[in-house]
Design an enzyme around this catalytic site. Structure first.
Site, PDB file in Angstrom:
ATOM      1  N   HIS A   1      -3.142  -5.605   2.776  1.00  0.00           N
ATOM      2  CA  HIS A   1      -2.811  -5.588   4.198  1.00  0.00           C
ATOM      3  C   HIS A   1      -3.381  -6.853   4.823  1.00  0.00           C
ATOM      4  O   HIS A   1      -3.987  -7.677   4.174  1.00  0.00           O
ATOM      5  CB  HIS A   1      -3.501  -4.398   4.886  1.00  0.00           C
ATOM      6  CG  HIS A   1      -2.927  -3.070   4.553  1.00  0.00           C
ATOM      7  ND1 HIS A   1      -1.703  -2.643   5.005  1.00  0.00           N
ATOM      8  CD2 HIS A   1      -3.446  -2.033   3.856  1.00  0.00           C
ATOM      9  CE1 HIS A   1      -1.492  -1.399   4.588  1.00  0.00           C
ATOM     10  NE2 HIS A   1      -2.520  -1.005   3.887  1.00  0.00           N
TER      11      HIS A   1
ATOM     12  N   ARG B   1     -12.572   6.403  -0.574  1.00  0.00           N
ATOM     13  CA  ARG B   1     -11.550   5.407  -0.282  1.00  0.00           C
ATOM     14  C   ARG B   1     -11.984   4.039  -0.781  1.00  0.00           C
ATOM     15  O   ARG B   1     -13.175   3.749  -0.881  1.00  0.00           O
ATOM     16  CB  ARG B   1     -11.293   5.334   1.228  1.00  0.00           C
ATOM     17  CG  ARG B   1     -10.764   6.618   1.833  1.00  0.00           C
ATOM     18  CD  ARG B   1     -10.307   6.394   3.270  1.00  0.00           C
ATOM     19  NE  ARG B   1      -9.120   5.564   3.336  1.00  0.00           N
ATOM     20  CZ  ARG B   1      -7.886   6.033   3.172  1.00  0.00           C
ATOM     21  NH1 ARG B   1      -7.684   7.313   2.957  1.00  0.00           N
ATOM     22  NH2 ARG B   1      -6.852   5.223   3.234  1.00  0.00           N
TER      23      ARG B   1
ATOM     24  N   CYS C   1       0.817  -1.215   0.000  1.00  0.00           N
ATOM     25  CA  CYS C   1       0.000   0.000   0.000  1.00  0.00           C
ATOM     26  C   CYS C   1       0.858   1.277   0.000  1.00  0.00           C
ATOM     27  O   CYS C   1       1.471   1.591  -1.015  1.00  0.00           O
ATOM     28  CB  CYS C   1      -0.993  -0.039   1.153  1.00  0.00           C
ATOM     29  SG  CYS C   1      -2.381   1.083   0.906  1.00  0.00           S
TER      30      CYS C   1
HETATM   31  N1  GLN Z   1      -2.186   6.871   2.358  1.00  0.00           N
HETATM   32  C1  GLN Z   1      -2.271   6.008   1.230  1.00  0.00           C
HETATM   33  C2  GLN Z   1      -3.652   5.978   0.604  1.00  0.00           C
HETATM   34  O1  GLN Z   1      -4.605   6.275   1.281  1.00  0.00           O
HETATM   35  C3  GLN Z   1      -1.818   4.616   1.603  1.00  0.00           C
HETATM   36  C4  GLN Z   1      -2.761   3.936   2.597  1.00  0.00           C
HETATM   37  C5  GLN Z   1      -2.251   2.636   3.149  1.00  0.00           C
HETATM   38  O2  GLN Z   1      -1.036   2.364   3.176  1.00  0.00           O
HETATM   39  N2  GLN Z   1      -3.178   1.825   3.651  1.00  0.00           N
HETATM   40  O3  GLN Z   1      -3.764   5.643  -0.544  1.00  0.00           O
END
Ligand code: GLN
Length: 241
Positions: A194, A128, A94
């Site tokens: 993740h 998101r 990520c």
């Molecule tokens: N901040 C980054 C995004 O929102 C990565 C998020 C993460 O590593 N889960 O895309």
């Protein structure tokens, strides 16, 4: 045989159990009678990346990604480029995956200029991409179905010549549009997974271990392990997503 494993920026890039990937790598080597030395290099560490066989970089929020920029461009980025070009195995998740690309522009317009090792860039979006998801790895990455959890604002676009890590079966992946997930170049693996990713995807973990052992010793002596519990966790998630 022994592998030297680096957890880079464990203090700033370590979301949703990402550190469990290090434990999984270490255990799957030790269970086979192989050596596994783990070294954590936090922000500001002066220890060089030279000599590592596997480098792990986890995920982080936009804030942490901005915080590490100064350290990254004070020499770490050069070291990462050199190691990757030398065939060191990288698993990047990520925020750590985005960091291997050219840049990440957050939804509120802050631009993080990254390493430019992988030919990709990432743009933050208002909505998101969150949830459990699964993808099938390409043949060159072992072909297994990986289950994981994604939570990112960034939409990542790969340049035409860059191979994805896999094809999305359920969920969003790189951008929620083109069904690509992650990226794979040389021995650099990037993914949005993740969870932590490796404990419930042992086949994929062994691809990383075999790649690192082959590079270092010219052969990968990976004895099969009893993966009944790991496979049950994988299959249960796979079924539900
Ligand atoms: N901040 C980054 C995004 O929102 C990565 C998020 C993460 O590593 N889960 O895309």
């Amino acid at each position: 045989m022994e592998l030297k494993i680096c957890h880079l920026y464990p203090d700033v890039l370590n979301l949703y159990g990402d550190g469990g990937n290090i434990m999984c790598i270490q255990k799957r080597l030790i269970w086979r009678g192989l050596g596994a030395e783990v070294v954590r290099l936090p922000l500001g560490s002066k220890t060089s990346l030279a000599g590592f066989d596997i480098v792990f970089i986890g995920g982080g929020q936009d804030f942490e990604q901005q915080v590490l920029l100064e350290d990254l461009h004070r020499g770490r980025a050069d070291e990462i480029r050199a190691a990757a070009n030398d065939g060191v195995v990288f698993l990047t998740i990520c925020g750590g995956y985005q960091m291997m690309g050219h840049y990440y522009e957050t939804f509120d317009g802050k631009r993080c200029d990254f390493i430019g090792l992988l030919d990709l860039c990432t743009l933050g979006a208002k909505q998101r991409m969150i949830g459990n998801y699964k993808f099938r790895c390409t043949e060159s990455a072992g072909g297994s179905v990986v289950v994981g959890f994604e939570n990112h604002s960034g939409r990542t676009m790969l340049a035409p010549g860059l191979e994805p890590l896999g094809t999305v079966l359920a969920g969003f992946g790189n951008n929620g549009e083109d069904k690509t997930e992650g990226a794979h170049w040389k021995n650099v693996f990037g993914t949005y997974s993740h969870g932590p990713m490796l404990p419930k995807n042992p086949q994929f973990c062994d691809v990383l271990l075999a790649t690192a052992l082959e590079r270092k010793y010219g052969r990968a002596a990976l004895e099969p392990l009893d993966d009944a519990a790991e496979s049950a966790a994988h299959d249960e998630m796979c079924f539900k997503i």
